[in-house]
Design a protein around this motif. Structure first.
Motif, PDB file in Angstrom:
ATOM      1  N   PRO A 174       0.731  -1.126   0.040  1.00 50.13           N
ATOM      2  CA  PRO A 174       0.035   0.055   0.004  1.00 50.13           C
ATOM      3  C   PRO A 174       0.899   1.271   0.058  1.00 50.13           C
ATOM      4  N   GLN A 222      -6.350  -0.819  -6.180  1.00 51.68           N
ATOM      5  CA  GLN A 222      -6.750  -1.974  -5.494  1.00 51.68           C
ATOM      6  C   GLN A 222      -7.390  -3.308  -6.244  1.00 51.68           C
ATOM      7  N   TYR A 229      -4.258  -5.812  -1.691  1.00 49.57           N
ATOM      8  CA  TYR A 229      -4.291  -5.419  -0.337  1.00 49.57           C
ATOM      9  C   TYR A 229      -5.619  -5.271   0.464  1.00 49.57           C
TER      10      TYR A 229
END
Length: 266
Positions: free
Chosen positions: A167, A204, A226
């Motif tokens: 991230p 994501q 993530y």
């Protein structure tokens, strides 16, 4: 550079194309119950009209309709095949698409000015449609061509978000580009039409979709994107698009993941 696309079963003719900021579905009617999503949805009845029934009451029949974000509704299809184009609110695609309709009922627009052309070309969309033909359809639907960014720093930031192995908060990315965090966030919103946080969520989803396209399961897809768990991925996906990943995957789509700053497959 092409990457693996997952062909669960091409016989159904179901395909998904995903960029950060927009997604396109072409395939059988999803037959969803009442739902809403955090993105705008352009619905196209490829072979027959459909009805949009808002939770507030009433019904709008159309072949093309743009449903605003967070409008709870149900689609009732009379045909077998649909195309759905999902657009990030506030993006150039979204703003341009809204100008292409001739009628409105509340937060639902209907009757695209290029409806005949859209219907004809939508009927040709399949898992094997060449990418330029796909992006040409989107350009016709939105009146806006391409996903490239005028500021090369924003293009670089978008790519870093997709490629990052962890991230990536805004502050270190801003530092990489030689910008203060506040200046970077303003430029990012100006360049993409959405916030860094929202774009990161699309990134994501993009990473999770790449895992699915490579043949991995939802557990691996959640990890690659993530998300804390497959249920976290499912919840986030449902909140964004109005359906779960499992509901989408039950249609056996071929998944194409695309570069955020070009029309190339990643």
């Amino acid at each position: 550079m092409p990457a693996p696309s997952r062909t669960r079963s091409s016989a159904a003719g179901t395909a998904v194309w995903l960029w950060p900021g927009r997604a396109l579905y072409a395939g059988p009617s999803l037959r969803l119950g009442p739902h809403s999503g955090a993105v705008a949805c352009l619905a196209v009845g490829v072979d027959a009209p459909f009805a949009v029934r808002p939770a507030t009451g009433g019904e709008l029949r159309a072949r093309t309709a743009l449903i605003a974000p967070r409008v709870r509704h149900r689609l009732v299809m009379s045909g077998d095949r649909m195309v759905f184009l999902y657009l990030e609110p506030g993006s150039a695609d979204d703003r341009a698409c809204r100008t292409g309709f001739t009628a409105a009922e509340g937060e639902i627009l209907a009757g695209h000015r290029r409806e005949d052309a859209l219907l004809a070309r939508a009927a040709e969309l399949s898992p094997h449609t060449p990418l330029p033909q796909v992006t040409a359809w989107i350009a016709e639907a939105t009146g806006h061509a391409g996903t490239s960014y005028a500021d090369p720093r924003i293009a670089a930031a978008a790519r870093r978000l997709i490629e990052a192995s962890r991230p990536l908060p805004a502050a270190p990315l801003a530092a990489e580009l030689g910008l203060s965090e506040s200046r970077f966030l303003r430029l990012f919103r100006d360049g993409t039409g959405t916030s860094y946080r929202r774009f990161r969520l699309w990134a994501q989803m993009h990473r999770a979709a790449r895992a699915l396209a490579a043949g991995h399961n939802l557990t691996r897809a959640a990890a690659d994107g993530y998300f804390a768990s497959p249920s976290h991925l499912s919840t986030a996906f449902h909140a964004m698009f109005g359906l779960t990943p499992s509901a989408l995957l039950s249609r056996n789509p071929v998944i194409h993941c695309l570069d955020p700053s070009s029309d190339a497959v990643t």
